[in-house]
Motif scaffolding. Structure first.
Motif, PDB file in Angstrom:
ATOM      1  N   TYR A 142       0.437   5.352   1.052  1.00 34.10           N
ATOM      2  CA  TYR A 142      -0.366   6.388   1.688  1.00 34.10           C
ATOM      3  C   TYR A 142       0.438   7.691   1.656  1.00 34.10           C
ATOM      4  O   TYR A 142       1.653   7.684   1.533  1.00 34.10           O
ATOM      5  CB  TYR A 142      -0.653   6.051   3.161  1.00 34.10           C
ATOM      6  CG  TYR A 142      -1.553   4.854   3.394  1.00 34.10           C
ATOM      7  CD1 TYR A 142      -1.040   3.560   3.387  1.00 34.10           C
ATOM      8  CD2 TYR A 142      -2.918   5.028   3.631  1.00 34.10           C
ATOM      9  CE1 TYR A 142      -1.866   2.463   3.609  1.00 34.10           C
ATOM     10  CE2 TYR A 142      -3.742   3.931   3.858  1.00 34.10           C
ATOM     11  CZ  TYR A 142      -3.207   2.652   3.845  1.00 34.10           C
ATOM     12  OH  TYR A 142      -4.028   1.570   4.076  1.00 34.10           O
ATOM     13  N   LEU A 160       4.124   7.247   2.734  1.00 30.31           N
ATOM     14  CA  LEU A 160       4.300   6.037   3.523  1.00 30.31           C
ATOM     15  C   LEU A 160       3.948   4.809   2.699  1.00 30.31           C
ATOM     16  O   LEU A 160       2.962   4.801   1.972  1.00 30.31           O
ATOM     17  CB  LEU A 160       3.402   6.071   4.763  1.00 30.31           C
ATOM     18  CG  LEU A 160       3.697   7.146   5.805  1.00 30.31           C
ATOM     19  CD1 LEU A 160       2.552   7.249   6.796  1.00 30.31           C
ATOM     20  CD2 LEU A 160       4.992   6.826   6.526  1.00 30.31           C
ATOM     21  N   TYR A 169       0.847  -1.195   0.000  1.00 38.43           N
ATOM     22  CA  TYR A 169       0.000   0.000   0.000  1.00 38.43           C
ATOM     23  C   TYR A 169       0.881   1.243   0.000  1.00 38.43           C
ATOM     24  O   TYR A 169       1.940   1.267   0.618  1.00 38.43           O
ATOM     25  CB  TYR A 169      -0.861   0.045   1.272  1.00 38.43           C
ATOM     26  CG  TYR A 169      -1.577  -1.240   1.596  1.00 38.43           C
ATOM     27  CD1 TYR A 169      -0.910  -2.296   2.212  1.00 38.43           C
ATOM     28  CD2 TYR A 169      -2.929  -1.395   1.297  1.00 38.43           C
ATOM     29  CE1 TYR A 169      -1.564  -3.473   2.519  1.00 38.43           C
ATOM     30  CE2 TYR A 169      -3.591  -2.566   1.607  1.00 38.43           C
ATOM     31  CZ  TYR A 169      -2.893  -3.609   2.217  1.00 38.43           C
ATOM     32  OH  TYR A 169      -3.552  -4.783   2.518  1.00 38.43           O
ATOM     33  N   GLN A 220      -1.377  -4.106   8.494  1.00 34.85           N
ATOM     34  CA  GLN A 220      -0.471  -3.409   7.593  1.00 34.85           C
ATOM     35  C   GLN A 220       0.701  -2.876   8.403  1.00 34.85           C
ATOM     36  O   GLN A 220       0.512  -2.185   9.410  1.00 34.85           O
ATOM     37  CB  GLN A 220      -1.202  -2.265   6.888  1.00 34.85           C
ATOM     38  CG  GLN A 220      -2.314  -2.765   5.972  1.00 34.85           C
ATOM     39  CD  GLN A 220      -3.028  -1.655   5.236  1.00 34.85           C
ATOM     40  OE1 GLN A 220      -2.461  -0.581   5.012  1.00 34.85           O
ATOM     41  NE2 GLN A 220      -4.257  -1.903   4.840  1.00 34.85           N
ATOM     42  N   TYR A 235      -3.241   0.397  -3.734  1.00 38.16           N
ATOM     43  CA  TYR A 235      -3.043  -0.915  -3.109  1.00 38.16           C
ATOM     44  C   TYR A 235      -2.722  -1.928  -4.198  1.00 38.16           C
ATOM     45  O   TYR A 235      -3.423  -2.024  -5.207  1.00 38.16           O
ATOM     46  CB  TYR A 235      -4.329  -1.282  -2.350  1.00 38.16           C
ATOM     47  CG  TYR A 235      -4.611  -2.746  -2.115  1.00 38.16           C
ATOM     48  CD1 TYR A 235      -5.869  -3.273  -2.423  1.00 38.16           C
ATOM     49  CD2 TYR A 235      -3.669  -3.596  -1.552  1.00 38.16           C
ATOM     50  CE1 TYR A 235      -6.170  -4.603  -2.192  1.00 38.16           C
ATOM     51  CE2 TYR A 235      -3.961  -4.927  -1.328  1.00 38.16           C
ATOM     52  CZ  TYR A 235      -5.211  -5.432  -1.643  1.00 38.16           C
ATOM     53  OH  TYR A 235      -5.503  -6.756  -1.408  1.00 38.16           O
ATOM     54  N   PHE A 266      -5.000   7.122   1.910  1.00 37.52           N
ATOM     55  CA  PHE A 266      -4.741   6.027   0.983  1.00 37.52           C
ATOM     56  C   PHE A 266      -4.504   6.540  -0.431  1.00 37.52           C
ATOM     57  O   PHE A 266      -5.196   7.443  -0.919  1.00 37.52           O
ATOM     58  CB  PHE A 266      -5.948   5.090   0.989  1.00 37.52           C
ATOM     59  CG  PHE A 266      -5.924   4.033  -0.077  1.00 37.52           C
ATOM     60  CD1 PHE A 266      -6.648   4.202  -1.241  1.00 37.52           C
ATOM     61  CD2 PHE A 266      -5.187   2.877   0.092  1.00 37.52           C
ATOM     62  CE1 PHE A 266      -6.648   3.234  -2.222  1.00 37.52           C
ATOM     63  CE2 PHE A 266      -5.175   1.900  -0.886  1.00 37.52           C
ATOM     64  CZ  PHE A 266      -5.903   2.082  -2.053  1.00 37.52           C
TER      65      PHE A 266
END
Lengths: 114, 112
Positions: free
Chosen positions: A35, A91, A33, A103, A48, A45
């Motif tokens: 972010y 991130l 993922y 996560q 993904y 977000f």
């Protein structure tokens, strides 16, 4: 074992330039993922991946943002024609298989666009 | 659109005191996560709550989930300075796959 790693830790660029941010997930984690976290906010977000494919890219703010994960491990977030508003901490997180799996986050890349 | 709200956003407390951080969310979910973030650092997973009535405890922290009220709480017992950090709750809903929606965070300062 080794956690999620991200490089570079800091990136300063000029408006209009192109940048690439790299993420190395935890070995064996199939889900990855991205972010973005602005100062004083929670992470938002972006995208993904499940394996090599983007399962959900609905968080990418516009078509200047693109991410790849060609071999199902390392991922690169690419930002074209950077703008000052892109400045944030990016991130990366990985999880064992997506879904309810926790996560685990990397240390982040702080991007500053001058 | 899923919204996640935390309160308070800022919390200053004395060592030894108890307090609770609240996390409300707007859409039905049975998966809620708590993370801790120290200044300049990344997020550390604290708790994963996967069902109504779930309660988890680690040291001085205890988290619970009420899916009917769409509410999670993070309770701090006898706070110590080392707990000073920002705490985030995050929710994911099945229709959104595995994306997490985070609250704004609660910045906790524990004073000696």
């Amino acid at each position: 074992g080794a956690g999620v790693s991200q490089t570079p830790s800091n990136k300063v660029t000029e408006k209009g330039k192109y940048v690439e941010l790299r993420c190395d997930p935890i070995s064996g984690h199939t889900a990855l993922y991205w972010y973005r976290q602005s100062l004083g906010q929670g992470p938002e977000f972006l995208i993904y991946f499940q394996g090599t494919g983007a399962a959900d890219d609905s968080g990418l703010p516009n078509d200047r943002f693109f991410a790849v994960r060609p071999e199902g491990s390392v991922s690169t977030l690419k930002i074209q024609r950077t703008e000052r508003g892109d400045s944030a901490v990016y991130l990366c997180a990985s999880s064992l298989g997506g879904g309810v799996d926790t996560q685990y986050f990397g240390p982040g890349t702080r991007l500053t666009v001058l | 659109e899923l919204k996640v709200e935390q309160n308070p956003l800022f919390l200053s407390m004395q060592e030894g005191k108890n307090y609770t951080i609240y996390c409300n969310y707007s859409t039905t979910s049975d998966r809620l996560y708590w993370y801790r973030q120290d200044p300049g650092k990344s997020l550390e997973s604290l708790f994963v709550l996967l069902s109504n009535g779930a309660v988890k405890q680690e040291g001085r922290l205890m988290a619970s989930l009420d899916t009917k009220a769409r509410l999670s709480t993070l309770h701090i017992t006898a706070a110590v300075h080392d707990l000073s950090a920002t705490y985030f709750c995050a929710v994911d809903i099945k229709t959104s796959g595995s994306r997490l929606t985070f609250g704004e965070g609660t910045q906790l300062t524990v004073n000696p």
